[in-house]
Motif scaffolding. Structure first.
Motif, PDB file in Angstrom:
ATOM      1  N   UNK A 134      20.137  -3.121  -7.064  1.00  0.00           N
ATOM      2  CA  UNK A 134      18.694  -3.069  -7.251  1.00  0.00           C
ATOM      3  C   UNK A 134      17.962  -2.379  -6.131  1.00  0.00           C
ATOM      4  N   UNK A 135      18.666  -1.760  -5.172  1.00  0.00           N
ATOM      5  CA  UNK A 135      18.003  -1.100  -4.061  1.00  0.00           C
ATOM      6  C   UNK A 135      18.387   0.367  -4.037  1.00  0.00           C
ATOM      7  N   UNK A 136      18.057   1.052  -5.106  1.00  0.00           N
ATOM      8  CA  UNK A 136      18.312   2.487  -5.190  1.00  0.00           C
ATOM      9  C   UNK A 136      17.362   3.214  -4.256  1.00  0.00           C
ATOM     10  N   UNK A 137      17.656   4.489  -3.937  1.00  0.00           N
ATOM     11  CA  UNK A 137      16.779   5.231  -3.041  1.00  0.00           C
ATOM     12  C   UNK A 137      15.338   5.251  -3.537  1.00  0.00           C
ATOM     13  N   UNK A 138      14.401   4.954  -2.659  1.00  0.00           N
ATOM     14  CA  UNK A 138      12.989   5.020  -3.013  1.00  0.00           C
ATOM     15  C   UNK A 138      12.165   5.144  -1.749  1.00  0.00           C
ATOM     16  N   UNK A 139      10.961   5.640  -1.947  1.00  0.00           N
ATOM     17  CA  UNK A 139      10.079   5.833  -0.820  1.00  0.00           C
ATOM     18  C   UNK A 139       8.798   5.042  -0.993  1.00  0.00           C
ATOM     19  N   UNK A 140       8.003   4.990   0.060  1.00  0.00           N
ATOM     20  CA  UNK A 140       6.737   4.266   0.011  1.00  0.00           C
ATOM     21  C   UNK A 140       5.861   4.738   1.159  1.00  0.00           C
ATOM     22  N   UNK A 141       4.561   4.653   0.967  1.00  0.00           N
ATOM     23  CA  UNK A 141       3.626   4.935   2.044  1.00  0.00           C
ATOM     24  C   UNK A 141       3.693   3.820   3.069  1.00  0.00           C
ATOM     25  N   UNK A 142       3.061   4.038   4.206  1.00  0.00           N
ATOM     26  CA  UNK A 142       2.815   2.928   5.108  1.00  0.00           C
ATOM     27  C   UNK A 142       1.887   1.955   4.391  1.00  0.00           C
ATOM     28  N   UNK A 143       2.065   0.660   4.592  1.00  0.00           N
ATOM     29  CA  UNK A 143       1.217  -0.314   3.906  1.00  0.00           C
ATOM     30  C   UNK A 143      -0.137  -0.502   4.589  1.00  0.00           C
ATOM     31  N   UNK A 144      -1.059  -1.081   3.868  1.00  0.00           N
ATOM     32  CA  UNK A 144      -2.405  -1.362   4.365  1.00  0.00           C
ATOM     33  C   UNK A 144      -2.688  -2.848   4.201  1.00  0.00           C
ATOM     34  N   UNK A 145      -3.059  -3.513   5.273  1.00  0.00           N
ATOM     35  CA  UNK A 145      -3.481  -4.912   5.205  1.00  0.00           C
ATOM     36  C   UNK A 145      -4.924  -4.943   4.732  1.00  0.00           C
ATOM     37  N   UNK A 146      -5.175  -5.648   3.642  1.00  0.00           N
ATOM     38  CA  UNK A 146      -6.508  -5.686   3.052  1.00  0.00           C
ATOM     39  C   UNK A 146      -7.198  -7.025   3.225  1.00  0.00           C
ATOM     40  N   UNK A 147      -6.440  -8.085   3.502  1.00  0.00           N
ATOM     41  CA  UNK A 147      -6.982  -9.423   3.407  1.00  0.00           C
ATOM     42  C   UNK A 147      -7.083  -9.812   1.947  1.00  0.00           C
ATOM     43  N   UNK A 148      -7.533 -11.028   1.632  1.00  0.00           N
ATOM     44  CA  UNK A 148      -7.585 -11.500   0.241  1.00  0.00           C
ATOM     45  C   UNK A 148      -8.398 -10.559  -0.643  1.00  0.00           C
ATOM     46  N   UNK A 149      -7.738  -9.944  -1.617  1.00  0.00           N
ATOM     47  CA  UNK A 149      -8.352  -8.923  -2.470  1.00  0.00           C
ATOM     48  C   UNK A 149      -7.963  -9.161  -3.923  1.00  0.00           C
ATOM     49  N   UNK A 150      -8.810  -8.670  -4.850  1.00  0.00           N
ATOM     50  CA  UNK A 150      -8.510  -8.839  -6.272  1.00  0.00           C
ATOM     51  C   UNK A 150      -8.811  -7.580  -7.086  1.00  0.00           C
ATOM     52  N   UNK A 151      -8.994  -6.447  -6.429  1.00  0.00           N
ATOM     53  CA  UNK A 151      -9.206  -5.192  -7.131  1.00  0.00           C
ATOM     54  C   UNK A 151      -8.754  -4.031  -6.268  1.00  0.00           C
ATOM     55  N   UNK A 152      -8.351  -2.934  -6.918  1.00  0.00           N
ATOM     56  CA  UNK A 152      -7.850  -1.785  -6.166  1.00  0.00           C
ATOM     57  C   UNK A 152      -8.138  -0.505  -6.927  1.00  0.00           C
ATOM     58  N   UNK A 153      -8.396   0.567  -6.189  1.00  0.00           N
ATOM     59  CA  UNK A 153      -8.501   1.914  -6.754  1.00  0.00           C
ATOM     60  C   UNK A 153      -7.576   2.816  -5.946  1.00  0.00           C
ATOM     61  N   UNK A 154      -6.894   3.738  -6.621  1.00  0.00           N
ATOM     62  CA  UNK A 154      -5.903   4.599  -5.975  1.00  0.00           C
ATOM     63  C   UNK A 154      -6.103   6.036  -6.410  1.00  0.00           C
ATOM     64  N   UNK A 155      -5.988   6.977  -5.477  1.00  0.00           N
ATOM     65  CA  UNK A 155      -5.974   8.406  -5.776  1.00  0.00           C
ATOM     66  C   UNK A 155      -4.778   9.029  -5.067  1.00  0.00           C
ATOM     67  N   UNK A 156      -3.916   9.678  -5.816  1.00  0.00           N
ATOM     68  CA  UNK A 156      -2.727  10.323  -5.258  1.00  0.00           C
ATOM     69  C   UNK A 156      -2.814  11.823  -5.490  1.00  0.00           C
ATOM     70  N   UNK A 157      -2.763  12.600  -4.417  1.00  0.00           N
ATOM     71  CA  UNK A 157      -2.680  14.051  -4.507  1.00  0.00           C
ATOM     72  C   UNK A 157      -1.278  14.451  -4.078  1.00  0.00           C
ATOM     73  N   UNK A 158      -0.416  14.875  -4.993  1.00  0.00           N
ATOM     74  CA  UNK A 158       0.965  15.190  -4.624  1.00  0.00           C
ATOM     75  C   UNK A 158       1.044  16.354  -3.653  1.00  0.00           C
ATOM     76  N   UNK A 159       2.156  16.431  -2.941  1.00  0.00           N
ATOM     77  CA  UNK A 159       2.426  17.535  -2.050  1.00  0.00           C
ATOM     78  C   UNK A 159       3.054  18.698  -2.791  1.00  0.00           C
ATOM     79  N   UNK A 160       3.578  19.683  -2.083  1.00  0.00           N
ATOM     80  CA  UNK A 160       4.148  20.879  -2.715  1.00  0.00           C
ATOM     81  C   UNK A 160       5.270  20.580  -3.698  1.00  0.00           C
ATOM     82  N   UNK A 161       5.980  19.469  -3.510  1.00  0.00           N
ATOM     83  CA  UNK A 161       7.094  19.143  -4.399  1.00  0.00           C
ATOM     84  C   UNK A 161       6.640  18.525  -5.713  1.00  0.00           C
TER      85      UNK A 161
END
Length: 416
Positions: A134-161
């Motif tokens: 269950x631990x196949x190769x994968x990547x992730x951003x550095x995490x962000x500590x938000x404190x107690x939260x219940x909503x999120x918005x995300x925008x991803x702009x891919x790189x050249x790849x």
């Protein structure tokens, strides 16, 4: 590690290839959901008496997630994907979150997409061994500590790849911690020769990593993994060791600096869960963490007095230990107690192999992703900052200049 807290100042996202967006309140988690299937997935910790927390994955499939659904709250987040850790290099990831208590949305924060810390060698799960189910190769951003939260918005702009497969936002609920099954602290004692509290392992080094030198600093009190409520069921069960520790790398977690010290265990649990369940590492990356009150916490399992192989400084995890200051020290001045705690653990850990905390040592890079190509030798200070080995601001512009003071204090504690 740099857990980027920087709010972008109103600038629109730059579209390189495509912008993937998600604006939502958290959806409920349907039973039996599978990762990558376009529906939320939760990966719980163990069902301990007081709760082991969980990580919820919300796929960014199709570029959008529905709004208006509800689920458990979270305190930390990041964006993950399937494939190599650097698959989003050159791209950007922005997030904003909603405060669970007030309903107020934060500004936009940009997450670091290049892997600053982690296991050396090929990008693979379980610290590059690729052996854990269950631990196949994968990547992730550095995490962000938000404190107690219940909503999120995300925008991803891919790189050249282009966008990597399996893009998802990872939401971490650190839970209340698993009730301790062992001692909550390792007491402060001057002797470094007593047996380790860790279970014996077939891979434990022959000398036990305890070559007591003439300049051995006193051991500070250390809060054990049981003390901060680690869910031991989610990490790899075995331990990996390196050679004698000859350098300590100082990091900052880049979380809030205004936390109550009693909340530090919750923050550590969140980082631990993200490193293991989102990044696919075998355990938390750091060997030790220190809070603003100077309390030292055991990080990666395997024995505080043993040379446990960590995943804290890409390219230089061999023969080193990673110590993370809990907080963001780009402009915030690190508290004196925190500096004292870092100096004490560095002095003790380096003293186990009679390494002068004020001196230097030669290390060999294990990754082309570091400042030095793999196989290249580098002379580094025995107490170095993360930026000395990797192109990063870590441990922050306010903490990094304190390293000479830390070295001097650690050397004093060693009786040099």
């Amino acid at each position: 590690m740099r857990i980027s807290p920087r709010a972008l100042r109103g600038r629109p996202p730059v579209v390189l290839l495509a912008v993937l967006t998600a604006a939502l309140t958290l959806p409920s988690i349907p039973a039996g959901a599978r990762a990558g299937g376009g529906v939320p997935v939760t990966r719980p910790g163990s069902a301990g008496p007081t709760g082991g927390g969980s990580v919820t994955s919300l796929p960014l499939t199709g570029g959008r997630l529905p709004a208006g659904r509800t689920a458990q709250r979270f305190d930390l987040l990041g964006v993950g994907w399937d494939g190599p850790a650097r698959a989003l290099a050159g791209g950007t990831v922005r997030v904003r979150t909603r405060d669970a208590a007030t309903g107020v949305w934060s500004g936009w924060h940009e997450l670091e997409t290049d892997g600053e810390d982690g296991p050396d060698g090929a990008d693979a799960g379980a610290d590059a061994t690729g052996t854990a189910a269950g631990r196949a190769p994968r990547g992730a951003t550095a995490p962000l500590w938000t404190g107690p939260s219940d909503g999120v918005a995300v925008e991803v702009t891919p790189g050249p790849a282009g966008p990597p497969p399996g893009l998802r936002v990872e939401l971490v609920d650190p839970g209340e911690g698993v009730r301790p099954a062992g001692p909550r602290t390792v007491p402060a004692e001057p002797s470094a020769a007593e047996p380790s509290a860790a279970e014996p392992s077939a891979t434990e080094p022959a000398d036990g990593g305890r070559r007591t030198g003439h300049h051995q600093a006193p051991r500070p009190e250390i809060v054990t993994r049981a003390g901060w409520g680690a869910d031991e069921s989610i990490r790899e069960p075995d331990f990996q060791y390196t050679g004698p520790v000859r350098a300590v790398f100082v990091h900052h977690t880049a979380t809030t600096t205004e936390y109550a010290c009693s909340d530090a265990p919750r923050l550590i649990r969140a980082i631990y869960q993200y490193h293991v369940q989102s990044n696919g590492w075998r355990d938390i990356g750091y060997n030790f963490l220190v809070d603003r009150c100077g309390t030292v916490y055991e990080g990666r399992a395997g024995g505080t007095d043993l040379p446990v192989h960590g995943a804290h400084t890409l390219g230089f995890n061999t023969d080193t230990a990673g110590v993370a200051a809990i907080g963001t020290f780009v402009t915030d001045v690190p508290p004196a107690d925190l500096l004292t705690g870092v100096a004490r653990i560095a002095a003790w850990k380096l003293g186990l192999t009679d390494q002068d905390a004020a001196g230097s040592t030669r290390l060999v890079s294990g990754s082309d992703g570091s400042l030095y190509p793999a196989g290249t030798g580098a002379v580094l200070r025995a107490v170095s900052g993360h930026r000395d080995a990797f192109n990063t601001e870590c441990p922050g512009d306010a903490l990094y200049p304190k390293l000479p003071e830390l070295r001097a204090e650690a050397a004093r504690l060693q009786g040099r």
